[in-house]
Structures are given as structure tokens and as C-alpha cells.
Design a protein around this motif. Structure first.
Motif, PDB file in Angstrom:
ATOM      1  N   PHE A  32       0.825  -1.217   0.000  1.00  0.00           N
ATOM      2  CA  PHE A  32       0.000   0.000   0.000  1.00  0.00           C
ATOM      3  C   PHE A  32       0.851   1.256   0.000  1.00  0.00           C
ATOM      4  O   PHE A  32       0.507   2.250  -0.619  1.00  0.00           O
ATOM      5  CB  PHE A  32      -0.938  -0.005   1.205  1.00  0.00           C
ATOM      6  CG  PHE A  32      -1.971  -1.078   1.138  1.00  0.00           C
ATOM      7  CD1 PHE A  32      -1.818  -2.257   1.840  1.00  0.00           C
ATOM      8  CD2 PHE A  32      -3.102  -0.917   0.361  1.00  0.00           C
ATOM      9  CE1 PHE A  32      -2.759  -3.256   1.780  1.00  0.00           C
ATOM     10  CE2 PHE A  32      -4.061  -1.911   0.291  1.00  0.00           C
ATOM     11  CZ  PHE A  32      -3.893  -3.084   0.999  1.00  0.00           C
ATOM     12  N   SER A  33       1.964   1.218   0.704  1.00  0.00           N
ATOM     13  CA  SER A  33       2.761   2.444   0.792  1.00  0.00           C
ATOM     14  C   SER A  33       3.410   2.757  -0.552  1.00  0.00           C
ATOM     15  O   SER A  33       3.455   3.901  -0.970  1.00  0.00           O
ATOM     16  CB  SER A  33       3.815   2.336   1.889  1.00  0.00           C
ATOM     17  OG  SER A  33       4.694   1.277   1.611  1.00  0.00           O
ATOM     18  N   VAL A  34       3.897   1.747  -1.261  1.00  0.00           N
ATOM     19  CA  VAL A  34       4.519   2.017  -2.571  1.00  0.00           C
ATOM     20  C   VAL A  34       3.477   2.509  -3.564  1.00  0.00           C
ATOM     21  O   VAL A  34       3.724   3.406  -4.369  1.00  0.00           O
ATOM     22  CB  VAL A  34       5.229   0.750  -3.113  1.00  0.00           C
ATOM     23  CG1 VAL A  34       5.627   0.928  -4.558  1.00  0.00           C
ATOM     24  CG2 VAL A  34       6.451   0.433  -2.263  1.00  0.00           C
ATOM     25  N   LEU A  35       2.280   1.928  -3.496  1.00  0.00           N
ATOM     26  CA  LEU A  35       1.244   2.373  -4.429  1.00  0.00           C
ATOM     27  C   LEU A  35       0.658   3.712  -4.025  1.00  0.00           C
ATOM     28  O   LEU A  35      -0.097   4.316  -4.778  1.00  0.00           O
ATOM     29  CB  LEU A  35       0.126   1.327  -4.512  1.00  0.00           C
ATOM     30  CG  LEU A  35       0.491   0.033  -5.215  1.00  0.00           C
ATOM     31  CD1 LEU A  35      -0.688  -0.922  -5.193  1.00  0.00           C
ATOM     32  CD2 LEU A  35       0.897   0.299  -6.656  1.00  0.00           C
ATOM     33  N   GLY A  36       0.985   4.178  -2.819  1.00  0.00           N
ATOM     34  CA  GLY A  36       0.496   5.484  -2.420  1.00  0.00           C
ATOM     35  C   GLY A  36      -0.976   5.479  -2.066  1.00  0.00           C
ATOM     36  O   GLY A  36      -1.694   6.440  -2.327  1.00  0.00           O
ATOM     37  N   VAL A  37      -1.426   4.385  -1.482  1.00  0.00           N
ATOM     38  CA  VAL A  37      -2.847   4.264  -1.142  1.00  0.00           C
ATOM     39  C   VAL A  37      -2.999   4.341   0.369  1.00  0.00           C
ATOM     40  O   VAL A  37      -2.357   3.602   1.097  1.00  0.00           O
ATOM     41  CB  VAL A  37      -3.376   2.911  -1.652  1.00  0.00           C
ATOM     42  CG1 VAL A  37      -4.780   2.672  -1.165  1.00  0.00           C
ATOM     43  CG2 VAL A  37      -3.325   2.876  -3.162  1.00  0.00           C
ATOM     44  N   GLY A  38      -3.862   5.250   0.812  1.00  0.00           N
ATOM     45  CA  GLY A  38      -4.039   5.413   2.246  1.00  0.00           C
ATOM     46  C   GLY A  38      -5.318   4.779   2.727  1.00  0.00           C
ATOM     47  O   GLY A  38      -6.206   4.457   1.947  1.00  0.00           O
ATOM     48  N   ALA A  39      -5.427   4.609   4.008  1.00  0.00           N
ATOM     49  CA  ALA A  39      -6.595   3.931   4.573  1.00  0.00           C
ATOM     50  C   ALA A  39      -7.756   4.897   4.716  1.00  0.00           C
ATOM     51  O   ALA A  39      -7.572   6.067   4.993  1.00  0.00           O
ATOM     52  CB  ALA A  39      -6.227   3.336   5.925  1.00  0.00           C
ATOM     53  N   VAL A  40      -8.957   4.359   4.554  1.00  0.00           N
ATOM     54  CA  VAL A  40     -10.156   5.153   4.808  1.00  0.00           C
ATOM     55  C   VAL A  40     -10.441   5.164   6.295  1.00  0.00           C
ATOM     56  O   VAL A  40     -10.771   6.194   6.879  1.00  0.00           O
ATOM     57  CB  VAL A  40     -11.336   4.560   4.016  1.00  0.00           C
ATOM     58  CG1 VAL A  40     -12.638   5.146   4.491  1.00  0.00           C
ATOM     59  CG2 VAL A  40     -11.150   4.804   2.545  1.00  0.00           C
ATOM     60  N   VAL A  41     -10.345   4.029   6.930  1.00  0.00           N
ATOM     61  CA  VAL A  41     -10.321   3.959   8.403  1.00  0.00           C
ATOM     62  C   VAL A  41      -9.201   3.005   8.767  1.00  0.00           C
ATOM     63  O   VAL A  41      -8.830   2.117   7.996  1.00  0.00           O
ATOM     64  CB  VAL A  41     -11.647   3.457   9.004  1.00  0.00           C
ATOM     65  CG1 VAL A  41     -12.745   4.453   8.791  1.00  0.00           C
ATOM     66  CG2 VAL A  41     -12.019   2.109   8.444  1.00  0.00           C
ATOM     67  N   GLY A  42      -8.694   3.175   9.961  1.00  0.00           N
ATOM     68  CA  GLY A  42      -7.628   2.279  10.403  1.00  0.00           C
ATOM     69  C   GLY A  42      -6.326   2.589   9.692  1.00  0.00           C
ATOM     70  O   GLY A  42      -6.037   3.716   9.321  1.00  0.00           O
ATOM     71  N   ARG A  43      -5.535   1.531   9.430  1.00  0.00           N
ATOM     72  CA  ARG A  43      -4.248   1.741   8.765  1.00  0.00           C
ATOM     73  C   ARG A  43      -4.077   0.698   7.678  1.00  0.00           C
ATOM     74  O   ARG A  43      -4.789  -0.293   7.622  1.00  0.00           O
ATOM     75  CB  ARG A  43      -3.115   1.635   9.788  1.00  0.00           C
ATOM     76  CG  ARG A  43      -2.956   0.227  10.379  1.00  0.00           C
ATOM     77  CD  ARG A  43      -1.660   0.100  11.156  1.00  0.00           C
ATOM     78  NE  ARG A  43      -1.510  -1.219  11.740  1.00  0.00           N
ATOM     79  CZ  ARG A  43      -0.962  -2.260  11.130  1.00  0.00           C
ATOM     80  NH1 ARG A  43      -0.526  -2.129   9.869  1.00  0.00           N
ATOM     81  NH2 ARG A  43      -0.863  -3.434  11.726  1.00  0.00           N
ATOM     82  N   MET A  44      -3.093   0.934   6.823  1.00  0.00           N
ATOM     83  CA  MET A  44      -2.772  -0.040   5.784  1.00  0.00           C
ATOM     84  C   MET A  44      -1.685  -0.969   6.311  1.00  0.00           C
ATOM     85  O   MET A  44      -1.129  -0.757   7.384  1.00  0.00           O
ATOM     86  CB  MET A  44      -2.272   0.676   4.530  1.00  0.00           C
ATOM     87  CG  MET A  44      -3.300   1.566   3.884  1.00  0.00           C
ATOM     88  SD  MET A  44      -4.448   0.677   2.840  1.00  0.00           S
ATOM     89  CE  MET A  44      -5.838   0.559   3.906  1.00  0.00           C
ATOM     90  N   LEU A  45      -1.355  -1.977   5.532  1.00  0.00           N
ATOM     91  CA  LEU A  45      -0.297  -2.901   5.934  1.00  0.00           C
ATOM     92  C   LEU A  45       1.042  -2.189   5.882  1.00  0.00           C
ATOM     93  O   LEU A  45       1.251  -1.274   5.095  1.00  0.00           O
ATOM     94  CB  LEU A  45      -0.265  -4.105   4.984  1.00  0.00           C
ATOM     95  CG  LEU A  45      -1.492  -4.999   4.980  1.00  0.00           C
ATOM     96  CD1 LEU A  45      -1.312  -6.119   3.984  1.00  0.00           C
ATOM     97  CD2 LEU A  45      -1.768  -5.561   6.345  1.00  0.00           C
ATOM     98  N   THR A  46       1.941  -2.628   6.731  1.00  0.00           N
ATOM     99  CA  THR A  46       3.305  -2.088   6.710  1.00  0.00           C
ATOM    100  C   THR A  46       4.285  -3.235   6.602  1.00  0.00           C
ATOM    101  O   THR A  46       3.914  -4.403   6.661  1.00  0.00           O
ATOM    102  CB  THR A  46       3.615  -1.324   8.010  1.00  0.00           C
ATOM    103  OG1 THR A  46       3.469  -2.238   9.091  1.00  0.00           O
ATOM    104  CG2 THR A  46       2.656  -0.164   8.190  1.00  0.00           C
ATOM    105  N   GLU A  47       5.554  -2.875   6.471  1.00  0.00           N
ATOM    106  CA  GLU A  47       6.609  -3.902   6.381  1.00  0.00           C
ATOM    107  C   GLU A  47       6.574  -4.805   7.590  1.00  0.00           C
ATOM    108  O   GLU A  47       6.809  -6.004   7.504  1.00  0.00           O
ATOM    109  CB  GLU A  47       7.970  -3.216   6.291  1.00  0.00           C
ATOM    110  CG  GLU A  47       8.176  -2.416   5.023  1.00  0.00           C
ATOM    111  CD  GLU A  47       8.643  -3.288   3.872  1.00  0.00           C
ATOM    112  OE1 GLU A  47       9.036  -2.724   2.842  1.00  0.00           O
ATOM    113  OE2 GLU A  47       8.611  -4.521   3.996  1.00  0.00           O
ATOM    114  N   ALA A  48       6.302  -4.219   8.745  1.00  0.00           N
ATOM    115  CA  ALA A  48       6.350  -4.999   9.981  1.00  0.00           C
ATOM    116  C   ALA A  48       5.342  -6.131   9.951  1.00  0.00           C
ATOM    117  O   ALA A  48       5.564  -7.190  10.554  1.00  0.00           O
ATOM    118  CB  ALA A  48       6.071  -4.079  11.164  1.00  0.00           C
ATOM    119  N   ASP A  49       4.233  -5.943   9.241  1.00  0.00           N
ATOM    120  CA  ASP A  49       3.218  -6.989   9.204  1.00  0.00           C
ATOM    121  C   ASP A  49       3.709  -8.226   8.486  1.00  0.00           C
ATOM    122  O   ASP A  49       3.156  -9.306   8.657  1.00  0.00           O
ATOM    123  CB  ASP A  49       1.957  -6.470   8.491  1.00  0.00           C
ATOM    124  CG  ASP A  49       1.265  -5.406   9.304  1.00  0.00           C
ATOM    125  OD1 ASP A  49       0.917  -4.357   8.728  1.00  0.00           O
ATOM    126  OD2 ASP A  49       1.092  -5.631  10.510  1.00  0.00           O
ATOM    127  N   GLY A  50       4.734  -8.053   7.643  1.00  0.00           N
ATOM    128  CA  GLY A  50       5.197  -9.214   6.875  1.00  0.00           C
ATOM    129  C   GLY A  50       6.252 -10.018   7.598  1.00  0.00           C
ATOM    130  O   GLY A  50       6.643 -11.085   7.137  1.00  0.00           O
TER     131      GLY A  50
END
Lengths: 108, 919
Positions: free
Chosen positions: B207-225
Motif C-alpha cells: 500500500f505504501s509504494v502504491l500510495g494508497v491510504g486507509a479510509v479507516v484504520g491503517r494499511m499494511l506495513t513492512e512490519a506486518d510481513g
């Protein structure tokens, strides 16, 4: 209110010149110091949106002075209203032509 | 009005004004000039009177006159405004006066432009539309080229190497395929229902590379992987949030289970975002878990799509150079880890694999491959049909222009510029074309419905085919070009008239003949184009028929197939019982003939291929020993109507208890079990395999081994060849094994198999409410899906070529009819001199058929030259198939003859006296 033109300083000057009795194109150029490439398009635009009217001089006047009739421009009611609005915006304009002599007006 | 200009013409300022006045629109010119000259005159006189008319004054006046240029320039828009409105009004009036013509022309244009728009919309949706992400033009898509077409799957180790070491990208993402998953969202208290969702595994930085932000909450990050994170995070799509959770913001932090793993929802993606694969709608994104044991000793798995965002200032070519280095290194690593036993040709092929970076702004889809060629071919077909329609309208306009000769002559003689009249006639044409374009947009909508029906089912509702700015611009451009195209020739023709003869209402003979020549040329073009299209369509239609009627080795009518997903609650034995129970219940249904299952569906494209060794057969050094492998259930060959030619079918004696791991090679099997020692399992092979390994000998009783697992098989029967992956292939070698209790159910029914869908769902629910029935389709649908490319081209190109034929015949009729009318005089003379009706008919028909023959020769030549280009799309016939060509030619002749006969008959009925009388 929308007068159909942008009330810039330049257009305000030209309106004021018309109101002060300078009704021929070249006279306006002389008294405002604006170039002809600005004044004439402005006058045409004023006419298009109804802020002024234009007419040829009376034939007998031209005949008497042995020349072709000139075209003169007159402010309309809308034009006067636009000028009033411009004066509100550009206070210094009122004093612009103070002391300038009005030339003899030609009549229709 | 005194004219003092003559006396003072010498003044340079005056001359300048005279010069500038040339560009002032004619309407204002005199008045404008007089105004300026009057001012100059007044000023010059006043200055002269006061003796101030010196050089500086002259220069000053000249400078002032230069401003007149600006004044004249700013008057230009008025010129177009007034004249254009005039033209439009006039054009509209003309169109309304000839309602019939306008209607017919608008309809044929609507069809042509609408169809073009529809196909372009599809091309736009599949290939051109940018992804709804930030700065999509910076994205680059990784593809691998091996021989035929690119594919977009790379390996995990390569992705990690690129991600960590690259210099060209600000970020590199990896995604897995979009697939089905079971989701359970427990409500308060009660356990929630299981539902199927579309799920995609993505890298943490997706999500961060594509530049897409969350509508609520947060998007996935590196740490999630990271492998250490305890509870996997998931992001859901906006549509899913709306549908399932009613836009409840409390969804953040909600715990659900996905395929029996506990997952926590951390955020919602923006509406309209679907990732990078066009034609999919993932509802759930989860991070790719890093492998616990990341080493290259795993099997080489090409499973990830990779995309990178270029650094500012880095071009695609520069990034390509850097990536080539990494890819080469990766190939070396792979060869080092796995390639010890590779034969030389495999090694060579391995190192010939190339990496290629493509622009990623439009994402990727495997539909592109499938549909790119057909869409382009169709685009051409439809464009040519539109061209034929244009020619028709041009012909009609030519005829009409002839009847407006007098009006145009009057206007020309009154001083109208020729260009002005041409412009006015063109405005009429473009207006007509815009009408056609507007109606075409409506027609395009209907057309899109038909086109979308050819897309695979799962894409159909998901691909965004609404017309966007690009499509509308396309339609507008096509409309305007069309209008200019069919309007130009008639408009130019119309003004090239002899004034005196037109005003006097005479018909100049020579002028008439040249006008007819243009009409005839246009008709010849139409005939040529129609024949070209007919031949193309004929080839595609016959290809399709060949594919549909070939012997596929199985009977795929009246079969419905589906899979089930029982979830986690079943161990191996319970699963086997479940399958047996399902089979029994299926066969008990009214109208059911037999039921079976198999590990993969035939002709669905999901089959396994494994290398075998056959004792007694020594393969060559490079020989391909791969055979397709399919594990089937009881009565498979009977249900699929594949005759067992020798030996026997599987039977109850071949059943093993489910726990004995009798499904080697599939997920869930234990590779540590040494299967080489266990007793051989029964297998049925097909003719191709029998012939290949055993020649004329009977293979019954012989054995073979599967290299990967070591399992040995004994051949108990030989079955007829069938098509496995698609209908075009030569039947490959294949063997069938028994048991396994997983895969696709197939049910053969007496009547229409589609009617069993509801019943099957009910059956599954009765057996277990948690059971999911998935991918339920009739086998005919499966086959149709595999033929989608061929159906697409065949059906649409035949529709349009027939339409083109209709248009061409209408055009031919029109021209011959017109010709006959003009030659009424001549025909009258001939008949007065003794020609009979039949002679006149023969004369006219000869002329018609001459035109048709020339047109057909050109069309045939063009077809023969270009059909080579589509030979890969054909099946079972050569590109210059004589039967098809002959049929097309015959059809053309018949239709053209009919179109020409009607005016010919009219000509033969001419009354000589009447004809001679009207001059």
C-alpha cells in the motif's frame, strides 16, 4: 455584480476617461497613457457587454471640418454603475483626471 | 460621406492600417478601417495645423497604429462565431428537410461509430486505463520472457534480492494471485456464517509504494510481513466493508478467521482500489509471510507478481539494465541449487529466460494476452465497416449535391468564397456525423453488454468498462473525422461547377460523367472492403466450427461440474466419506445418469504434468518424459463417455483406505514416505501414452514410475485419447490414477445440466451447512470459455461483415439507380431504335457486374495478402482456404447481382417516348 468584464485597474481608468468626457479612441489613448492595443480592445469589449455605446459623429460636423466622421463612445447606465463599483475599489481614480480639461463634446 | 482618404494615402500610418485591415473579418472591415483612418486623419490635421507634425509625432502615430494589429487580432473569434453559427443553423435546416436521408445516415453511422466505441472501451478497460493509485505512470511491471509470450510471475528470492539491493526504485512490491478464501466473522455470541471472499497476499510495502491510504484504520506495513508477528493483519476493500460490515468503523480491530487462521482487520482501503491486477476485485489483503526457512533448496516456485516505482529521474531503460544484472545472478543461483541433473537443452533454455520491464500504469492481466489480438482484429473490422458506411453517405451526398447545384451556383455568383461554401457543406457533414456519434454512444452501451458476455465469468461484473474521458474523446474524434471523410469529396465536387450551365439548369454531359466516375470508384471500394471482411469472417467462423465439432474424446454435453470446500473440520477418512456420500446423493437425483469426480476438470486448464520412467524404455538424452496426470473417482470414464479400449476401468477392488496416502504428488502428501517400496497402484493410460512407450505391444500389466515421488503404477487399461488443456492441442500422453477424494465433481444428466444448480446447493447444505459449493458450471460453459477468443472473433466479425455486405449492396443499388436515372434519355433512344427490355437489363447488369468484378479483384488480392497474419488464430484450415473464399465470392456476386437487378429492371421499363421528351 458581474459586469461581463474584469474590473481591473486598466478598465477602470478607461471607464473613468469615458465618464470624464473623453469619447474618441485616440483621445482616451492620449489622456490615459495606455497603448492603443489595450484601449481599443477594451472599448470593443465594453460595447459587447453593454457598458458603452458607439456612434459615428454627425455628418454635418465632419463635413464642416472637411474630414471623415470619427467614432465616439458613450457610457451607458450599466457602464456608469460599473464605474461606480470600480471607484469603490480604486479610490485614487477619482482624483485621476482632476484638473484635466474636458474637450468640446460632439453631439449625435 | 466625404472621402478624404485619397488625398492623404501616402501616410505610413494609413498604409499600415490598410495592411492590417486585411485580417479583420469581412463583416467589420470597412467600419473598422474608417474608424482608425478617421482618428489618424483628425490627428494629422490637428498636428499639421499647429506645425507640430514632425518626425517624433509621425513615429508616435505609427506606433499607435501598430496597436491596431492587436485590435484586429482580438476580433478574430467573432469571425468564427458568427459564421459558424450560421453554418450550423443552415446545416440543421438542411438535415431536417431531408428527414429520410438523415435518419438512414444517422443509423448507419450510429452502428459504425457505436461499435468502434464499444470495442475501444474494452481495449481501454483491458489495456489502457491507469490504475487508481498515486502517479501510476511511475510504476514498472516485471515480466519474464521465455520463448512464447511474457508471463508475469517471478520467484520470491528474486523479489527479495531486488527489493533489498536495487538502486532504481523507491519501492518494490510483490503480490500473489487473487484466490478464494473462507472467511468467518463471528458475531456477538453466535458463530458467524462462512463465506467466500477473494483474497490476495501482498508484500508489506504494497500500500505504501502504491500510495494508497486507509479510509479507516491503517494499511499494511513492512512490519506486518515479518515472520515474528503473532497475529496476521489484514486490510479489507471498501466494497467488502460496505457489503459485510455496513460501513461500521468498529471493523478496525475486528477479529476474523481466514482459512482457519485468526486474523485481525487493521484497516479499509479506499473505494475503487483493486490492486494491480485488472479484472479482479480482492476483498481482503494479507501480508505474505516470510518463509520460516528461506532457502533456495525449496522447489523453484514462480508465484509472485512484482512491480516497482521508479525513482524520479530514472528511466525504464536504466532500471532494465540494473534488473538484468540481478536476474542473471538469480538464474545462476537457481541453476546452482537445482540444476545438477539438467540436460543441456534445459540448461540452455533456463539461461535464455529474459527479464523485461514494462510500463505498469495499466496494471497487468492475463486477459490482455487472450484478447489483445482479437480486439485489434475486431477494431479493424469495425473501422472498415464504418468506412463502408461513410462511403455510402458520401455517395448520397454526391447525389444530393448535384441537386443543389443551382443554389450553390447562385451563392458563388453572389460572391461567396468557395472555401466558405465548402466549409458550410462540411459543417453539415460533421453535424450529421455528430448526430450519428451521439446515437452511437447509446448503441455502444448495448454493444458493450454483448462484448462483456465474452469475458470470463469472474471478470464480467468486475471490469470497469464505463466510458471515461479517453473513450469519449475517441468517439468525438471518430465522429468528426468521419464527418470530414464523407463530406470532403462531395463538398469539393459540389463547388466545382460550371456557373452558367448550372444557373441555366442545364446538365453538362462531361461534368456529369466525371461525377459518376467518383461514385463508381467509391462503390468499387465498398465492394472490395466487403469482400475482404467476408473472407476474414468466413475463415474465423469455419475455424470455430472446426473446433466445436472436433472429436474431443469426451462427450461434454449434459455435464455439470462443481467443487466443494469442506473447511477444516474433516480429516482424510471423513473427507473420503463425504465424497462418497455426495456421489451417492448426486446419482440419486432425478434425471442423473452418473456422477464422478476428478482432481482437476478436463479442459479447465488446471492439470498436473509429471515426469515418468518406464522400465524397458530408455529415453534419449533430452527427451521429454512428462505425462499429464489426473486422479479420478469411480465411474469417471463412464460419466465422461470416454471408451476404455482395452483392459478394464477402475473398480471397487482398486479402492484403498483413505489414510494410506494414495494421492502422491499433491499437496498434503508426505514426501518423506518412501513410496518406491509400496505395492504398485492401478493406472489407466491413454492411447498416446500406450503408443509412445509400448508401440504395438499391449501395455496391460506393464508398470511405470513417477519420478517425483517414486510411486510405481501398474497399467490396468487403455482409454481413448481426449483433449486435456484445450481443444486445439494434440492429445498428450496421460495416465489416470484412482482415489484421492478431492477435486471437481462431475454429474451427467439427462436433461439440461444448468437446471441442477439450485439442487446441488441444497444437497451441500443438507449434508453440512458449512460446506461451500464453488465453481459450479456446466462443462459446455467450460468449453465455451476455452473457446472464448475464437467465439469472440468469429461471431462479431461475421456480424459486421454481413452488415458491411448490406451497406455495400445498398451503396451499389444507390449508384446504379442513380446512373439509370441520369441515362434515361440514352435508354429511351436505344429502345426507340429497337432494343428490347432484356437488352437494356443486360446492358445495366454488365456495368454492375463490371464494377463488382473490379471490386472483388481488389478485395480478393488484399485478402490473400493479409490473411497470413491471422493464421495463428485459425484451426483446421489454411489462411487461403479455397472453400471459404469461393463461398464469400459467391455470396458477394449473388447479393450484388440482386442489388443491380432492381435498377436494371426499372431501366427496362422506361417508356421511350416519355424518355425522349424530357430533355
Amino acid at each position: 455584480m458581474d459586469y461581463g468584464i474584469k474590473l481591473s485597474y486598466t478598465t477602470a481608468i478607461i471607464l473613468q476617461a469615458l465618464a470624464n468626457g473623453y469619447q474618441y479612441g485616440f483621445d482616451i489613448i492620449d489622456v490615459t497613457g495606455l497603448p492603443s492595443g489595450t484601449v481599443y480592445p477594451a472599448l470593443r469589449r465594453f460595447e459587447e457587454v453593454g457598458l458603452c455605446d458607439s456612434r459615428w459623429e454627425a455628418d454635418d460636423v465632419a463635413e464642416r471640418e472637411q474630414r471623415s466622421p470619427r467614432r465616439y463612445y458613450e457610457l451607458t447606465k450599466d457602464g456608469r454603475a460599473a464605474l461606480a463599483e470600480a471607484l469603490k475599489r480604486y479610490r485614487a481614480l477619482e482624483n485621476f483626471f482632476v484638473g484635466a480639461k474636458k474637450p468640446k463634446p460632439s453631439d449625435a | 460621406m466625404l472621402d478624404h482618404n485619397k488625398q492623404r494615402c501616402a501616410s505610413p500610418s494609413r498604409r499600415l492600417i490598410a495592411l492590417i485591415s486585411a485580417i479583420v473579418p469581412r463583416r467589420f472591415r470597412t467600419r473598422w478601417r474608417r474608424e482608425w483612418e478617421a482618428e489618424l486623419e483628425y490627428r494629422e490635421a490637428a498636428l499639421a495645423k499647429w506645425n507640430r507634425f514632425d518626425w517624433t509625432a509621425k513615429i508616435d502615430l505609427f506606433r499607435r497604429s501598430l496597436g491596431a494589429f492587436w485590435d484586429a487580432l482580438l476580433l478574430q473569434p467573432r469571425r468564427l462565431e458568427d459564421e459558424m453559427f450560421q453554418d450550423l443553423r443552415y446545416g440543421a435546416r438542411m438535415l431536417l428537410k431531408n428527414k429520410m436521408f438523415t435518419l438512414v445516415a444517422t443509423l448507419s453511422l450510429a452502428l459504425g461509430i457505436g461499435a468502434n466505441t464499444a470495442i475501444f472501451s474494452l481495449i481501454n478497460a483491458l489495456m489502457l486505463r491507469t490504475l487508481p493509485v498515486k502517479d501510476a505512470h511511475e510504476l514498472a511491471l516485471f515480466s519474464v520472457v521465455r520463448g512464447q509470450g511474457p508471463d508475469y510471475l517471478l520467484t520470491r528470492p528474486f523479489y527479495e534480492m531486488v527489493r533489498d539491493r536495487n538502486q532504481s526504485f523507491t519501492g518494490v512490491i510483490a503480490t500473489g494471485n487473487v484466490g478464494r478464501a473462507r472467511l468467518m466473522a463471528p458475531e456477538q455470541g453466535a458463530g458467524g456464517a462462512v463465506e467466500s471472499v477473494q483474497r490476495q497476499d501482498v508484500s508489506g510495502n504494497f500500500f505504501s509504494v502504491l500510495g494508497v491510504g486507509a479510509v479507516v484504520g491503517r494499511m499494511l506495513t513492512e512490519a506486518d510481513g515479518a515472520p515474528a508477528s503473532p497475529e496476521p493483519a489484514a486490510v479489507i476493500s471498501h466494497e467488502f466493508w460496505q457489503r459485510r460490515f455496513g460501513l461500521d468503523p468498529a471493523v478496525v480491530g475486528r477479529r476474523v478467521t481466514v482459512n482457519n487462521t485468526a486474523v485481525i482487520i487493521v484497516g479499509v482501503a479506499p473505494p475503487g482500489f483493486f490492486g494491480i491486477e485488472v479484472g479482479t476485485r480482492p476483498e481482503l489483503w494479507m501480508p505474505i509471510r516470510a518463509l520460516n526457512n528461506p532457502s533456495l533448496s525449496q522447489r523453484i516456485a514462480w508465484t509472485e507478481q512484482v512491480m516497482g516505482r521508479l525513482r524520479p529521474g530514472v528511466s525504464l531503460a536504466q532500471a532494465q539494465t540494473e534488473m538484468d544484472v540481478y536476474f542473471r545472478r538469480h538464474l545462476d543461483d537457481l541453476a546452482g541449487a537445482h540444476g545438477a541433473n539438467w540436460p543441456p537443452t534445459q540448461r540452455q533454455r533456463h539461461f535464455e529466460t529474459r527479464l523485461r520491464l514494462e510500463a505498469g500504469s495499466a496494471g497487468w492481466t492475463d486477459l490482455r494476452q487472450k484478447f489483445q489480438r482479437p480486439l485489434l482484429i475486431l477494431m479493424m473490422t469495425v473501422a472498415l465497416t464504418l468506412l463502408i458506411a461513410c462511403v455510402n453517405i458520401a455517395n448520397l451526398l454526391l447525389a444530393r449535391a448535384a441537386s443543389r447545384r443551382k443554389e450553390i451556383a447562385v451563392r458563388l455568383s453572389l460572391g461567396a468564397g468557395r472555401f466558405r461554401i465548402v466549409r458550410q457543406l462540411l459543417t453539415e457533414s460533421v453535424l450529421l456525423a455528430m448526430l450519428g456519434g451521439g446515437a452511437g454512444l447509446l448503441f455502444a452501451r448495448a454493444c458493450m453488454q454483448a462484448l462483456v458476455g465474452y469475458l470470463p465469468q469472474q471478470t464480467r461484473g468486475v471490469l470497469d468498462v464505463t466510458p471515461d474521458a479517453r473513450v469519449l474523446t475517441f468517439t468525438l474524434a471518430v465522429s468528426v473525422l468521419t464527418g470530414l471523410l464523407f463530406g470532403l469529396a462531395p463538398a469539393w465536387q459540389a463547388t466545382r461547377i460550371n456557373l452558367t450551365s448550372s444557373l441555366k439548369d442545364q446538365t453538362g454531359a462531361s461534368a456529369g460523367r466525371s461525377r459518376m466516375a467518383l461514385n463508381k470508384l467509391l462503390v468499387v471500394t465498398q465492394v472490395a472492403l466487403s469482400l475482404f471482411l467476408l473472407i476474414g469472417a468466413g475463415l474465423f467462423v469455419r475455424s470455430l466450427r472446426n473446433l466445436r465439432t472436433l472429436d474431443a474424446g469426451i462427450n461434454y454435453e449434459n455435464i455439470v461440474q462443481f467443487s466443494i470446500d469442506p473447511g477444516s473440520g474433516y480429516d482424510v477418512t471423513q473427507r473420503a466419506n463425504l465424497y462418497k456420500q455426495m456421489l451417492d446423493r448426486l446419482e440419486a437425483l432425478p434425471g442423473a445418469r452418473s456422477a464422478t469426480f476428478s482432481a482437476g476438470g478436463l479442459l479447465s486448464g488446471d492439470l498436473v504434468s509429471l515426469n515418468v520412467t518406464v522400465p524397458g524404455y530408455t529415453p534419449g538424452p533430452d527427451e521429454n518424459m512428462a505425462c499429464h496426470s489426473l486422479t479420478v473417482g469411480p465411474r469417471f470414464f463412464e460419466t465422461m463417455k470416454m471408451p476404455v479400449l482395452s483392459g478394464r476401468d477402475f473398480g471397487p477392488q482398486d479402492e484403498r483406505p483413505a489414510s494410506s496416502g494414495n494421492n502422491p504428488g499433491f499437496k498434503g502428501s508426505d514426501p518423506s514416505q518412501n513410496l518406491a517400496d509400496s505395492p504398485p497402484l492401478p493406472a489407466v493410460i491413454n492411447q498416446a501414452m500406450a503408443r509412445y512407450f509400448f508401440g504395438q505391444q499391449t501395455p496391460i500389466g506393464k508398470r511405470f514410475n513417477v519420478r517425483l515421488t517414486g510411486q510405481q503404477y501398474e497399467i490396468i487399461g487403455v482409454v481413448k485419447d481426449a483433449k486435456y488443456m484445450n481443444l486445439r492441442e494434440q492429445p498428450p500422453r496421460a495416465y489416470y490414477t484412482y482415489g484421492s477424494f478431492r477435486g471437481t465433481f462431475q454429474l451427467r444428466t439427462d436433461g439440461d445440466p444448468a437446471g441442477y444448480a439450485a439442487t446441488i446447493h441444497r444437497l451441500a447444505r443438507e449434508m453440512d451447512p458449512q460446506l461451500q459449493v464453488v465453481r459450479l458450471r456446466t462443462m459446455k460453459d467450460v468449453v465455451d470459455d476455452s473457446l472464448v477468443q475464437e467465439r469472440f472473433i468469429a461471431q462479431i466479425s461475421s456480424a459486421f461483415s454481413l452488415f458491411a455486405l448490406l451497406l455495400a449492396s445498398v451503396g451499389l443499388y444507390g449508384v446504379m439507380s442513380y446512373a439509370v436515372t441520369r441515362r434515361t434519355n440514352e435508354i429511351g433512344v436505344r429502345m426507340a431504335l429497337g432494343a428490347r427490355g432484356a437488352d437494356v437489363v443486360r446492358m445495366v447488369m454488365k456495368e454492375t457486374l463490371l464494377l463488382v468484378a473490379i471490386g472483388m479483384a481488389i478485395g480478393l488480392g488484399a485478402a490473400l495478402a493479409t490473411t497470413r497474419l491471422v493464421s495463428t488464430l485459425l484451426f483446421g484450415l489454411s489462411p487461403n482456404d479455397p472453400a471459404t473464399i469461393a463461398a464469400a465470392v459467391l455470396l458477394m456476386i449473388v447479393v450484388a447481382a440482386l442489388a443491380g437487378y432492381l435498377p436494371a429492371r426499372r431501366a427496362s421499363r422506361v417508356d421511350p417516348m416519355a424518355a425522349l421528351r424530357c430533355e
